[in-house]
Design a protein around this motif. Sequence first.
Motif, short mmCIF file in Angstrom:
data_model
loop_
_atom_site.label_atom_id
_atom_site.label_comp_id
_atom_site.label_asym_id
_atom_site.label_seq_id
_atom_site.Cartn_x
_atom_site.Cartn_y
_atom_site.Cartn_z
N SER A 26 -1.43 -59.70 13.94
CA SER A 26 -0.04 -59.38 14.29
C SER A 26 0.93 -60.10 13.36
CB SER A 26 0.25 -59.77 15.74
OG SER A 26 -0.61 -59.09 16.61
N ALA A 27 0.57 -61.31 12.95
CA ALA A 27 1.45 -62.10 12.08
C ALA A 27 1.61 -61.48 10.69
CB ALA A 27 0.93 -63.53 11.96
N THR A 28 0.69 -60.60 10.29
CA THR A 28 0.87 -59.95 8.99
C THR A 28 1.94 -58.86 9.09
OG1 THR A 28 -0.84 -58.25 9.28
CG2 THR A 28 -1.56 -60.33 8.37
N GLY A 29 2.34 -58.53 10.30
CA GLY A 29 3.48 -57.62 10.51
C GLY A 29 3.08 -56.18 10.53
N GLY A 30 3.05 -55.56 11.70
CA GLY A 30 2.69 -54.15 11.79
C GLY A 30 2.02 -53.84 13.10
N THR A 31 1.66 -52.56 13.26
CA THR A 31 0.99 -52.10 14.46
C THR A 31 -0.49 -52.38 14.33
OG1 THR A 31 2.58 -50.32 14.41
CG2 THR A 31 0.74 -50.05 15.91
N VAL A 32 -1.11 -52.88 15.41
CA VAL A 32 -2.53 -53.22 15.34
C VAL A 32 -3.37 -52.22 16.11
CG1 VAL A 32 -4.29 -54.97 15.80
CG2 VAL A 32 -1.98 -55.67 15.13
N HIS A 33 -4.35 -51.63 15.43
CA HIS A 33 -5.38 -50.82 16.08
C HIS A 33 -6.63 -51.69 16.15
CE1 HIS A 33 -3.47 -46.68 14.84
NE2 HIS A 33 -2.70 -47.43 15.60
N LEU A 34 -7.24 -51.72 17.34
CA LEU A 34 -8.41 -52.57 17.53
C LEU A 34 -9.64 -51.67 17.59
CD1 LEU A 34 -9.23 -55.52 18.05
CD2 LEU A 34 -8.86 -55.12 20.47
N LEU A 35 -10.58 -51.90 16.69
CA LEU A 35 -11.80 -51.08 16.66
C LEU A 35 -12.93 -51.79 17.40
CD1 LEU A 35 -13.55 -48.69 15.56
CD2 LEU A 35 -13.99 -50.13 13.55
N VAL A 36 -13.47 -51.13 18.43
CA VAL A 36 -14.64 -51.66 19.13
C VAL A 36 -15.82 -50.80 18.70
CG1 VAL A 36 -15.67 -52.23 21.35
CG2 VAL A 36 -13.18 -52.34 21.07
N ALA A 37 -16.72 -51.36 17.91
CA ALA A 37 -17.89 -50.63 17.44
C ALA A 37 -19.11 -51.18 18.15
CB ALA A 37 -18.04 -50.78 15.92
#
Lengths: 311, 249
Positions: A26-37
């Motif tokens: 989140s600190a890199t700035g932007g929307t986060v998509h979390l991948l659960v593989a």
Amino acid sequence: MTILLLADHDQHTLSDATARALTAASATGGTVHLLVAGHNIGAVAEAAAKLSGVSTVLVADDPALAHGLAEPVAATILEHAGDYDTIVAPATATGKDVFPRIAARLDVMQISDVTRIVAPDTFERPIYAGNAVETVKTSDKIRILTIRTSAFNPAEAGDTPAEIKTVAVPQASWRARFEEEIVTKSDRPDLSSAKIVISGGRALGSADRFRDTLGPLAERLNAAIGASRAAVDAGYAPNDLQVGQTGKVVAPDLYIALGISGAIQHLAGMKDSKIIVAINKDEDAPIFQIADYGLVGDLFQIVPEFEKALG
Amino acid sequence: MKTILVPVKMVLDANVRPRVRADETGVDLTGMRLSINPFCEIAVEEAVRLKEAGHAEDIVVVSIGPAKAQDTLRQALAMGADRALHIQTDDSPEPLAIAKLLRAVVEQEKPDLVILGKQAVDDDCNQTGQMLASLLDWPQATFASAVSVDGDRLRVTREIDAGLQILSLPLPAVVTTDLRLNEPRHCALPNIMKARKKPLTITSPSDYGVDTTRRLTILSVRPPAGRKAGIRVSSAAELVGDLRQAGVL
């Protein structure tokens, strides 16, 4: 900017490392998509959806992903990599195994073990076992990062759960074949996320004495048990308890080092703990140079006294 | 297996405390003891043991680095490697460029197995082996603590966060070594003498057409935030009192 974060889990439970890496992502700035593989990972996906800061959970469910092996996990991420300009994983055994495969395929120089996000393209990371900290700026279009999770606080639970979406898993005949896993069962808190860690060194002298000395105290304090490389090499403790440059890096509120001299290698894995206690019979042991509280003496005498003093 | 390729790196000796340069450009290596990276030494040892057990015929070691890196190659030859390749450069190529150079070496030497250290103890990147496997589209087993030959496959025990994981790999494959894989041998003097006569070829990165331009700019290298020694307590009871006061018990 959209960021893809690879969730760390054991197919049943989402690890604390994921929530910490999410803070960094989140600190890199932007929307986060979390991948659960993984395989049959509904519970992990639901836990992931509750984390604050995750906009979408992508679920890649396939028997080939059941053991987190590098080839299928890397191929799954690569299948979706085109949608992202930053791809992040916690620097766990899986993250370290998988991410360079992705980076090489995308022709990107990965940045390993990030401890601070300075700017979206600039990061701090430890080198030389933490004896130096380098700040690097990348010129690659895609940023591929692994996160030193002990350097970030875990993201909290959010108010509204994120959307859960199923994504495609590429099919191929993967060559590395899973044979067996030998997992150390423990009722103790997880070493990487425990508030209190008690570690033992070579001075414990045997596997029995290691267990009998650290076990009751850890039970009493609800602490995780760790070990120095010397103790693991000597067979007193299993490899997954090793704290250090090449083992686990921990930063608990309280770290109690019993009979650990304090090799550079070990300090690299625990020197960011909030309070460090060292108990050692050698008053010149290097561990005392970084300990907040040092007690010189025989640990086999001191540990029972310590338990007694707890009341 | 016929050939095993073992890439090795020369680093600041693991027992020497690194000193950061005052101008923050890096760690000062001038006049410091340089040695084979401990994980690479374990990789050489494992390759030699595989050969001694009759599982391989030819061990090629390769190092990418300055002229002095030849000392590291000579050590590997003294341990039992058969041939050495030195890709000489005074730059410090990043793991991605190293992996590309190694891919070119693999295309020439056609090894059945590449075994290398899981990380170098200078940049602590832990990337090269996995990148090489990816570029070659080979299977990989990282962080190995046991390797055995099982017919035409390799059985590798890996150290993972939860314990140990055992994989079976077809060849060719890439394996990266962890600390407990073996204890490297000491080189006897006759073997050191013999190693001087073993073939060592010198090339340069441009011979392989690989662009080694850095992708990461190092803005600064600083010492870590210091941690001062605290206080000495004289008893367990005093320690418990202090820790309660600090709010951690």
